[in-house]
Write an enzyme that holds these catalytic residues in place. Structure first.
Site, PDB file in Angstrom:
ATOM      1  N   TYR A   1      -4.471 -32.491   0.098  1.00  0.00           N
ATOM      2  CA  TYR A   1      -5.477 -31.834  -0.731  1.00  0.00           C
ATOM      3  C   TYR A   1      -6.699 -31.412   0.079  1.00  0.00           C
ATOM      4  O   TYR A   1      -7.336 -30.428  -0.242  1.00  0.00           O
ATOM      5  CB  TYR A   1      -5.925 -32.764  -1.860  1.00  0.00           C
ATOM      6  CG  TYR A   1      -5.040 -32.744  -3.089  1.00  0.00           C
ATOM      7  CD1 TYR A   1      -3.681 -32.998  -2.998  1.00  0.00           C
ATOM      8  CD2 TYR A   1      -5.578 -32.483  -4.342  1.00  0.00           C
ATOM      9  CE1 TYR A   1      -2.881 -33.001  -4.127  1.00  0.00           C
ATOM     10  CE2 TYR A   1      -4.787 -32.488  -5.480  1.00  0.00           C
ATOM     11  CZ  TYR A   1      -3.433 -32.739  -5.363  1.00  0.00           C
ATOM     12  OH  TYR A   1      -2.653 -32.740  -6.488  1.00  0.00           O
TER      13      TYR A   1
ATOM     14  N   LYS B   1       6.854 -41.288   3.129  1.00  0.00           N
ATOM     15  CA  LYS B   1       8.000 -40.533   3.642  1.00  0.00           C
ATOM     16  C   LYS B   1       8.046 -40.819   5.134  1.00  0.00           C
ATOM     17  O   LYS B   1       7.920 -39.915   5.982  1.00  0.00           O
ATOM     18  CB  LYS B   1       7.809 -39.033   3.315  1.00  0.00           C
ATOM     19  CG  LYS B   1       9.023 -38.170   3.558  1.00  0.00           C
ATOM     20  CD  LYS B   1      10.166 -38.374   2.582  1.00  0.00           C
ATOM     21  CE  LYS B   1      11.384 -37.565   3.011  1.00  0.00           C
ATOM     22  NZ  LYS B   1      12.595 -37.853   2.217  1.00  0.00           N
TER      23      LYS B   1
ATOM     24  N   ASP C   1      11.139 -39.833  -2.369  1.00  0.00           N
ATOM     25  CA  ASP C   1      12.244 -39.263  -3.145  1.00  0.00           C
ATOM     26  C   ASP C   1      12.981 -40.363  -3.910  1.00  0.00           C
ATOM     27  O   ASP C   1      13.336 -40.212  -5.077  1.00  0.00           O
ATOM     28  CB  ASP C   1      13.199 -38.451  -2.246  1.00  0.00           C
ATOM     29  CG  ASP C   1      13.592 -39.169  -0.972  1.00  0.00           C
ATOM     30  OD1 ASP C   1      13.012 -40.233  -0.662  1.00  0.00           O
ATOM     31  OD2 ASP C   1      14.485 -38.671  -0.259  1.00  0.00           O
TER      32      ASP C   1
ATOM     33  N   ASP D   1       0.034 -37.748  -7.255  1.00  0.00           N
ATOM     34  CA  ASP D   1      -0.126 -36.702  -8.275  1.00  0.00           C
ATOM     35  C   ASP D   1       1.206 -36.481  -8.982  1.00  0.00           C
ATOM     36  O   ASP D   1       1.287 -36.460 -10.214  1.00  0.00           O
ATOM     37  CB  ASP D   1      -0.604 -35.408  -7.600  1.00  0.00           C
ATOM     38  CG  ASP D   1      -0.735 -34.253  -8.584  1.00  0.00           C
ATOM     39  OD1 ASP D   1      -1.291 -34.481  -9.676  1.00  0.00           O
ATOM     40  OD2 ASP D   1      -0.277 -33.142  -8.264  1.00  0.00           O
TER      41      ASP D   1
ATOM     42  N   ASP E   1       2.575 -38.006 -13.012  1.00  0.00           N
ATOM     43  CA  ASP E   1       3.041 -37.164 -14.125  1.00  0.00           C
ATOM     44  C   ASP E   1       4.417 -37.639 -14.598  1.00  0.00           C
ATOM     45  O   ASP E   1       4.694 -37.699 -15.799  1.00  0.00           O
ATOM     46  CB  ASP E   1       3.152 -35.692 -13.698  1.00  0.00           C
ATOM     47  CG  ASP E   1       1.882 -34.898 -13.972  1.00  0.00           C
ATOM     48  OD1 ASP E   1       0.796 -35.512 -13.908  1.00  0.00           O
ATOM     49  OD2 ASP E   1       1.969 -33.690 -14.234  1.00  0.00           O
TER      50      ASP E   1
HETATM   51  C1  IPM Z   1      -4.517 -34.452 -11.582  1.00  0.00           C
HETATM   52  C2  IPM Z   1      -4.465 -32.951 -11.651  1.00  0.00           C
HETATM   53  C3  IPM Z   1      -5.312 -32.364 -10.544  1.00  0.00           C
HETATM   54  C4  IPM Z   1      -4.753 -32.845  -9.216  1.00  0.00           C
HETATM   55  C5  IPM Z   1      -5.415 -30.816 -10.569  1.00  0.00           C
HETATM   56  C6  IPM Z   1      -5.965 -30.316 -11.895  1.00  0.00           C
HETATM   57  C7  IPM Z   1      -6.217 -30.272  -9.429  1.00  0.00           C
HETATM   58  O1  IPM Z   1      -3.143 -32.526 -11.584  1.00  0.00           O
HETATM   59  O2  IPM Z   1      -5.625 -34.997 -11.660  1.00  0.00           O
HETATM   60  O3  IPM Z   1      -3.466 -35.068 -11.432  1.00  0.00           O
HETATM   61  O4  IPM Z   1      -3.818 -32.236  -8.672  1.00  0.00           O
HETATM   62  O5  IPM Z   1      -5.244 -33.847  -8.706  1.00  0.00           O
HETATM   63 MG    MG Z   2      -1.706 -34.065 -11.591  1.00  0.00          MG
END
Ligand code: IPM
Ligand code: MG
Length: 378
Positions: free
Chosen positions: A146, A206, A238, A262, A266
Site C-alpha cells: 500500500y 508467502k 494461498d 485486506d 473480507d
Molecule cells: C479496507 C478497505 C480499504 C483498504 C480501501 C477502501 C482503501 O478495503 O479497509 O479494507 O484497502 O484498506
Molecule cells: Mg478491504
C-alpha cells in the site's frame, strides 16, 4: 471516568452518513446510560470533503482529528466520480490511507464472529462451520504494497531493434517493503491479542516466493519466543484462503501483512454472514490510558445501496464499541453495545444482507429500524 472524551465523526460517502447516524444514536444511548462525557464533532471527508472544501481530507477535518482522542470513520469513495480527479487525490488514498499514515495506525484489528443466530447466513454448510467462527484478523496497516516506494505508472519506450518499430507501453510499479521494526511491532500486538483469546496464532506470509515473506516468518518466529504460551503456526497466504473456507474454526488470531490482511478479512467477514457486520479498529500509539485510533466498518461505501435505508449499520455501531474499548478503555460501555447488537440479532431483526427468507422468527428491517432497535436495547 469523568474526563471529556473527544471523538471526531467523519461519515464520508455512500452509506457512510446513514450508518454513522445510527452509530451516533447508539453512542448517545451509552453516553446517557453510563454518564459519559463525550464531545462528538462531525466533519466532512472523502467526496463530501472534496465537495465542501476541495480536498478529500480538508485541513479543518485533519485539525479536528489531531485534537480528538479517536476518530469514528464511515466510508469513503465513489468510483463513478474517480475519473474527474487525479488518482492521488481520490478519497481512498488522499483521505483514508493518509489518515492511517499520518497517525501511524499500524495495527488493524478485525474481529470476525458468526453469531449462532446467523449460522444460516454463513455460506458454508453447517458441518463446515465446525465449532463456530471466531477469528481476530490482525492486519498490518501502514506498510507493504500500500505504501512502499516507488509507486508509480511510467511510460516506457523501447528503442527499435535495427529497423523495426520501437514500442511504447506503460509500466505500473508498486513496491512491497517491510522492516523488522514494522513486523516486530505488529507481531507483538497479535501475540498479546492471542493471549486474551484461545492462544493460537496463525501468521500468514508467502515465504516460498517473497523476500518479504521470509523476513516476516523469521521475525514473527523470533518474537514468538517471548510468547511460549501462544501456539504459533506459519501458513502461506494461498493456503490460508483455502483453510478459511474448509475449516474456519481452526483459526483464532490471524496475523497478516497489509494486502493479505485486506483480502483475508473480507473473506472472513463473508463467512461470518456479511461484510456489513465487521467493525475494525486501527490503533496507533498509547499515551497515558488512551490509545489514539480510527474505527471504521471494514466494508466500503456501497454506493449502489446508499440512501435507500438498506445498509446494515452493525459494522459501524460495532466500531463504536471498539472505540470505547480500545481508545477510551470504557469496557462496560463497549460490552453494552456488543450485547445490544446480540440481543437485537437474537430477536430476529435482519437487514437485507443477513436476511434469509425461510428463517423462522425473523423479519427484514431497514438501516434506521435496526439502529433504533440497538439504541433501545442499550
Ligand atoms: C479496507 C478497505 C480499504 C483498504 C480501501 C477502501 C482503501 O478495503 O479497509 O479494507 O484497502 O484498506
Ligand atoms: Mg478491504
Amino acid at each position: 471516568m469523568n474526563k471529556v472524551c473527544k471523538i471526531a465523526a467523519l461519515a464520508g460517502d455512500g452509506i457512510g452518513p446513514e450508518v454513522m447516524r445510527e452509530a451516533i444514536k447508539t453512542l448517545r444511548a451509552v453516553e446517557k446510560k453510563f454518564s459519559l462525557r463525550i464531545e462528538l464533532t462531525e466533519a466532512p471527508v472523502g467526496w463530501a470533503g472534496i465537495d465542501a472544501a476541495g480536498k478529500a481530507l480538508p485541513d479543518a477535518t485533519l485539525a479536528l482529528c489531531r485534537q480528538s482522542d479517536a476518530i469514528l470513520f464511515g466510508s469513503v469513495g465513489l468510483p463513478s466520480r474517480d475519473p474527474s480527479i487525479p488518482k492521488e487525490e481520490r478519497p481512498e488514498r488522499a483521505a483514508l490511507l493518509r489518515l492511517r499514515k499520518e497517525f501511524s495506525l499500524f495495527a488493524n484489528l478485525r474481529p470476525v464472529r458468526l453469531p449462532l443466530a446467523l449460522a444460516g447466513s454463513c455460506p458454508l454448510r453447517p458441518e463446515r462451520q465446525g465449532r463456530g467462527i471466531d477469528i481476530l484478523v490482525v492486519r498490518e496497516l501502514t506498510g507493504g504494497l500500500y505504501f512502499g516506494q516507488p509507486k508509480k505508472t511510467e511510460e516506457v519506450i523501447d528503442l527499435p531493434e535495427k529497423n523495426g518499430p520501437g514500442r511504447h507501453y506503460s509500466r505500473a510499479i508498486d513496491t512491497m517493503v517491510y522492516t523488522t521494526i514494522e513486523i516486530e511491532r505488529i507481531a507483538h500486538i497479535a501475540f498479546q491479542a492471542a493471549r486474551l483469546r484461545r492462544k493460537i496464532l496463525a501468521s500468514v506470509d508467502k515465504a516460498n516466493v517473497l523476500e518479504n515473506g521470509i523476513l516476516w516468518r523469521e521475525t514473527v518466529t523470533r518474537i514468538g519466543k517471548q510468547y511460549p504460551d501462544v501456539a504459533l503456526e506459519h501458513i502461506f497466504v494461498d493456503n490460508a484462503a483455502m483453510q478459511m473456507v474448509l475449516n474456519p474454526s481452526r483459526f483464532d488470531v490471524l496475523l497478516a501483512e497489509n494486502m493479505f490482511g485486506d483480502i483475508l478479512s473480507d473473506e472472513a467477514a463473508a463467512l461470518a454472514g456479511s461484510l456489513g457486520m465487521l467493525p475494525s479498529a486501527s490503533l496507533g500509539t498509547t499515551t497515558g490510558e488512551r490509545t489514539f485510533g480510527l474505527f471504521e466498518p471494514a466494508g466500503g461505501s456501497a454506493p449502489d445501496i446508499a440512501g435507500k435505508d438498506l445498509a446494515n449499520p452493525i459494522a459501524q455501531i460495532g466500531s463504536v464499541a471498539l472505540l470505547l474499548r480500545y481508545s477510551l478503555g470504557l469496557n462496560e460501555a463497549a460490552d453494552a453495545i456488543d450485547q445490544a447488537i446480540t440481543r437485537v440479532i437474537d430477536s430476529g431483526l435482519r437487514t437485507g444482507d443477513i436476511y434469509q427468507k425461510d428463517a423462522p422468527g425473523t423479519g427484514k428491517v431497514g438501516t434506521r429500524a435496526m439502529g433504533d432497535a440497538i439504541a433501545k436495547a442499550i
